[in-house]
Design a protein around this motif. Structure first.
Motif, PDB file in Angstrom:
ATOM      1  N   SER A 173      26.547  37.693  55.550  1.00 36.24           N
ATOM      2  CA  SER A 173      27.187  37.057  56.789  1.00 36.24           C
ATOM      3  C   SER A 173      28.184  35.935  56.198  1.00 36.24           C
ATOM      4  O   SER A 173      28.336  35.478  55.262  1.00 36.24           O
ATOM      5  CB  SER A 173      26.134  36.611  57.451  1.00 36.24           C
ATOM      6  OG  SER A 173      25.474  35.333  56.919  1.00 36.24           O
ATOM      7  N   GLN A 174      29.027  35.523  57.355  1.00 30.47           N
ATOM      8  CA  GLN A 174      29.841  34.403  57.086  1.00 30.47           C
ATOM      9  C   GLN A 174      29.242  33.193  56.707  1.00 30.47           C
ATOM     10  O   GLN A 174      29.463  32.374  56.015  1.00 30.47           O
ATOM     11  CB  GLN A 174      30.904  34.356  58.455  1.00 30.47           C
ATOM     12  CG  GLN A 174      32.087  32.986  58.044  1.00 30.47           C
ATOM     13  CD  GLN A 174      32.979  33.530  56.949  1.00 30.47           C
ATOM     14  OE1 GLN A 174      33.656  34.521  57.118  1.00 30.47           O
ATOM     15  NE2 GLN A 174      32.990  32.834  55.847  1.00 30.47           N
ATOM     16  N   GLU A 175      28.022  32.989  57.236  1.00 36.47           N
ATOM     17  CA  GLU A 175      27.223  31.806  57.074  1.00 36.47           C
ATOM     18  C   GLU A 175      26.783  31.926  55.772  1.00 36.47           C
ATOM     19  O   GLU A 175      26.593  30.836  55.041  1.00 36.47           O
ATOM     20  CB  GLU A 175      25.949  31.736  58.030  1.00 36.47           C
ATOM     21  CG  GLU A 175      26.312  31.663  59.585  1.00 36.47           C
ATOM     22  CD  GLU A 175      26.927  32.768  60.207  1.00 36.47           C
ATOM     23  OE1 GLU A 175      27.276  32.693  61.546  1.00 36.47           O
ATOM     24  OE2 GLU A 175      26.835  33.924  59.621  1.00 36.47           O
ATOM     25  N   THR A 176      26.116  32.812  55.300  1.00 32.45           N
ATOM     26  CA  THR A 176      25.821  32.921  53.855  1.00 32.45           C
ATOM     27  C   THR A 176      26.773  32.899  52.738  1.00 32.45           C
ATOM     28  O   THR A 176      26.796  31.952  51.833  1.00 32.45           O
ATOM     29  CB  THR A 176      24.994  34.470  53.338  1.00 32.45           C
ATOM     30  OG1 THR A 176      23.802  34.545  54.520  1.00 32.45           O
ATOM     31  CG2 THR A 176      24.506  34.454  52.109  1.00 32.45           C
ATOM     32  N   GLY A 181      28.976  29.788  48.882  1.00 38.37           N
ATOM     33  CA  GLY A 181      30.088  29.706  48.159  1.00 38.37           C
ATOM     34  C   GLY A 181      30.294  31.376  47.578  1.00 38.37           C
ATOM     35  O   GLY A 181      31.037  31.300  46.525  1.00 38.37           O
ATOM     36  N   LEU A 182      30.128  32.208  48.485  1.00 38.85           N
ATOM     37  CA  LEU A 182      30.371  33.628  47.755  1.00 38.85           C
ATOM     38  C   LEU A 182      31.640  34.516  48.149  1.00 38.85           C
ATOM     39  O   LEU A 182      32.139  34.260  49.517  1.00 38.85           O
ATOM     40  CB  LEU A 182      29.030  34.676  48.355  1.00 38.85           C
ATOM     41  CG  LEU A 182      27.982  34.045  48.136  1.00 38.85           C
ATOM     42  CD1 LEU A 182      26.616  34.826  48.762  1.00 38.85           C
ATOM     43  CD2 LEU A 182      27.748  33.913  46.582  1.00 38.85           C
ATOM     44  N   LYS A 183      32.319  34.641  47.209  1.00 36.61           N
ATOM     45  CA  LYS A 183      33.515  35.606  47.624  1.00 36.61           C
ATOM     46  C   LYS A 183      33.386  36.998  46.888  1.00 36.61           C
ATOM     47  O   LYS A 183      33.857  37.849  47.205  1.00 36.61           O
ATOM     48  CB  LYS A 183      34.796  35.079  47.080  1.00 36.61           C
ATOM     49  CG  LYS A 183      35.151  33.466  47.749  1.00 36.61           C
ATOM     50  CD  LYS A 183      36.273  33.027  47.345  1.00 36.61           C
ATOM     51  CE  LYS A 183      36.834  31.690  48.192  1.00 36.61           C
ATOM     52  NZ  LYS A 183      37.920  31.045  47.897  1.00 36.61           N
ATOM     53  N   SER A 184      32.811  36.953  45.608  1.00 40.46           N
ATOM     54  CA  SER A 184      32.693  38.175  45.017  1.00 40.46           C
ATOM     55  C   SER A 184      31.367  38.415  44.483  1.00 40.46           C
ATOM     56  O   SER A 184      30.379  37.454  44.508  1.00 40.46           O
ATOM     57  CB  SER A 184      33.562  38.238  43.466  1.00 40.46           C
ATOM     58  OG  SER A 184      32.915  37.193  42.675  1.00 40.46           O
ATOM     59  N   ILE A 233      21.590  41.973  57.873  1.00 41.33           N
ATOM     60  CA  ILE A 233      22.425  40.911  57.480  1.00 41.33           C
ATOM     61  C   ILE A 233      22.780  39.747  58.405  1.00 41.33           C
ATOM     62  O   ILE A 233      22.410  38.699  58.193  1.00 41.33           O
ATOM     63  CB  ILE A 233      23.771  41.388  56.763  1.00 41.33           C
ATOM     64  CG1 ILE A 233      23.512  42.220  55.507  1.00 41.33           C
ATOM     65  CG2 ILE A 233      24.556  40.204  56.454  1.00 41.33           C
ATOM     66  CD1 ILE A 233      24.705  42.947  55.054  1.00 41.33           C
ATOM     67  N   LYS A 234      22.790  40.201  59.800  1.00 41.18           N
ATOM     68  CA  LYS A 234      23.282  39.283  60.706  1.00 41.18           C
ATOM     69  C   LYS A 234      22.242  38.616  61.329  1.00 41.18           C
ATOM     70  O   LYS A 234      22.297  37.433  61.538  1.00 41.18           O
ATOM     71  CB  LYS A 234      24.191  40.101  61.902  1.00 41.18           C
ATOM     72  CG  LYS A 234      24.860  39.232  62.889  1.00 41.18           C
ATOM     73  CD  LYS A 234      25.920  38.347  62.417  1.00 41.18           C
ATOM     74  CE  LYS A 234      26.565  37.807  63.575  1.00 41.18           C
ATOM     75  NZ  LYS A 234      27.460  36.731  63.117  1.00 41.18           N
ATOM     76  N   LEU A 255      31.076  40.466  59.085  1.00 37.00           N
ATOM     77  CA  LEU A 255      30.447  40.231  57.803  1.00 37.00           C
ATOM     78  C   LEU A 255      31.237  40.034  56.815  1.00 37.00           C
ATOM     79  O   LEU A 255      32.852  40.351  57.120  1.00 37.00           O
ATOM     80  CB  LEU A 255      29.697  41.756  57.390  1.00 37.00           C
ATOM     81  CG  LEU A 255      28.608  41.938  58.387  1.00 37.00           C
ATOM     82  CD1 LEU A 255      27.757  43.270  57.984  1.00 37.00           C
ATOM     83  CD2 LEU A 255      27.490  40.655  58.789  1.00 37.00           C
ATOM     84  N   VAL A 256      31.112  39.852  55.562  1.00 37.93           N
ATOM     85  CA  VAL A 256      31.945  39.371  54.598  1.00 37.93           C
ATOM     86  C   VAL A 256      31.718  40.378  53.365  1.00 37.93           C
ATOM     87  O   VAL A 256      30.789  40.138  52.607  1.00 37.93           O
ATOM     88  CB  VAL A 256      32.017  37.961  54.156  1.00 37.93           C
ATOM     89  CG1 VAL A 256      32.980  37.676  52.843  1.00 37.93           C
ATOM     90  CG2 VAL A 256      32.236  37.016  55.156  1.00 37.93           C
TER      91      VAL A 256
END
Length: 327
Positions: A173-176, A181-184, A233-234, A255-256
């Motif tokens: 999720s965007q919040e997680t 600090g997750l991008k990968s 996830i949401k 989602l991301v």
């Protein structure tokens, strides 16, 4: 997993891939066969593949002038949409086309393509290679296609792959993403022990060890979430989940998908598979032109129109072709 194209965790019999979340969960069952159990949109990996023939894979030429090109598709919305795009692109170039959509899984489709009953099929290169028993030490599109060229029977060939992929992702999720600090996927290494991961039942057995080996990830807990992974996830039932890249719920639920810098998940490019005797240079050129324009972001947008907005796949295909100068 990081060193070969392995069979993705999707099976042919899996289901298809209060308020808005409930509606989206229902849509997921029909939106795409890819959202149900992982990695193989056409299914059939666990069945015996036809014995591969001699090396193949060059551009197909030589169909009789005026011959009918039969475009097939598997029985899920994304593949029907892609089949319609191929069909209308061919018609725009004056090719006589017959459509045979919603046929079934790869076991049926592959045999019909080999026999010449079908001429063209929208395929997914990594899954096709795995189905044929081939492997690639390099998960890139070029390497996977090179192995396909060696593995396919002489009667068949893959044309140019599109950048569009329908493949596994680890999504949050965007919040997680903001909190940790997750991008990968690599960013999960320091936090995986605090997080629960979800996915189809096969995902844990097939991906737990590769995730440890490639990215050093040991999660707090694994949950089987099946078709409801994106929703889980949401709503926070899981913090990380296996969602497929063309699932409309990625956009709907904001989602991301985490990037995969070490290429854990091999190429799954949308790729025309053809019977070489049934397509000529004009047909080949039209199909390659589609591949040059189709990317993952665009395919995701098209699938939203089909699966969420309930637009007719043929009309969606027509609009896409027109907007890309292919009609």
């Amino acid at each position: 997993m990081s060193t070969s194209v392995s069979a993705p965790p999707r099976v042919a019999t899996a289901g298809r891939r209060a308020g808005v979340l409930a509606a989206l969960a229902a849509l997921a069952l029909t939106a795409t066969a890819c959202s149900s159990s992982g990695g193989d949109p056409l299914g059939g990996k666990d069945s015996a593949a036809p014995a591969p023939g001699s090396a193949s894979g060059s551009a197909a030429t030589g169909a009789p002038a005026g011959g009918t090109v039969v475009v097939g598709s598997a029985n899920f919305p994304e593949n029907v949409l892609l089949g319609s795009i191929y069909s209308q692109a061919l018609k725009a170039k004056g090719v006589k086309v017959e459509e045979k959509f919603n046929i079934g899984s790869r076991e049926v489709l592959y045999g019909q393509l080999q026999s010449g009953s079908l001429s063209v099929l929208p395929e997914y290169n990594g899954s096709l290679l795995a189905y044929l028993g081939g492997k690639s030490a390099d998960p890139s599109t070029a390497a996977v296609n090179a192995e396909l060229a060696k593995t396919l029977p002489a009667a068949l060939a893959v044309l140019d792959s599109s950048p569009a992929e329908d493949k596994d992702t680890l999504s949050v999720s965007q919040e997680t993403a903001d909190k940790f600090g997750l991008k990968s996927i690599a960013d999960l290494a320091a936090k995986a022990g605090e997080l629960t991961i979800g996915g189809p039942p096969e995902f844990k057995s097939r991906q737990e060890q590769p995730l440890k080996d490639v990215y050093g990830l040991t999660f707090k807990e694994w949950k089987s979430t099946g078709d409801t992974t994106a929703n889980a996830i949401k709503d926070g039932s899981v913090q990380v989940g296996n969602v497929f890249s063309t699932d409309p719920k990625i956009a709907q639920l904001k989602l991301v998908p985490l990037t995969d810098p070490k290429s854990l998940f091999a190429a799954q490019n949308v790729t025309p598979l053809v019977n070489k005797a049934k397509v000529d240079a004009t047909a080949t050129g039209a199909l390659n032109a589609v591949s040059a324009k189709l990317d993952t972001e665009g395919l995701l947008a098209l699938m939203k129109k089909v699966a969420v907005d309930k637009e007719d796949p043929s009309a969606v295909a027509k609009d896409w072709l027109k907007s890309n100068g292919l009609s």
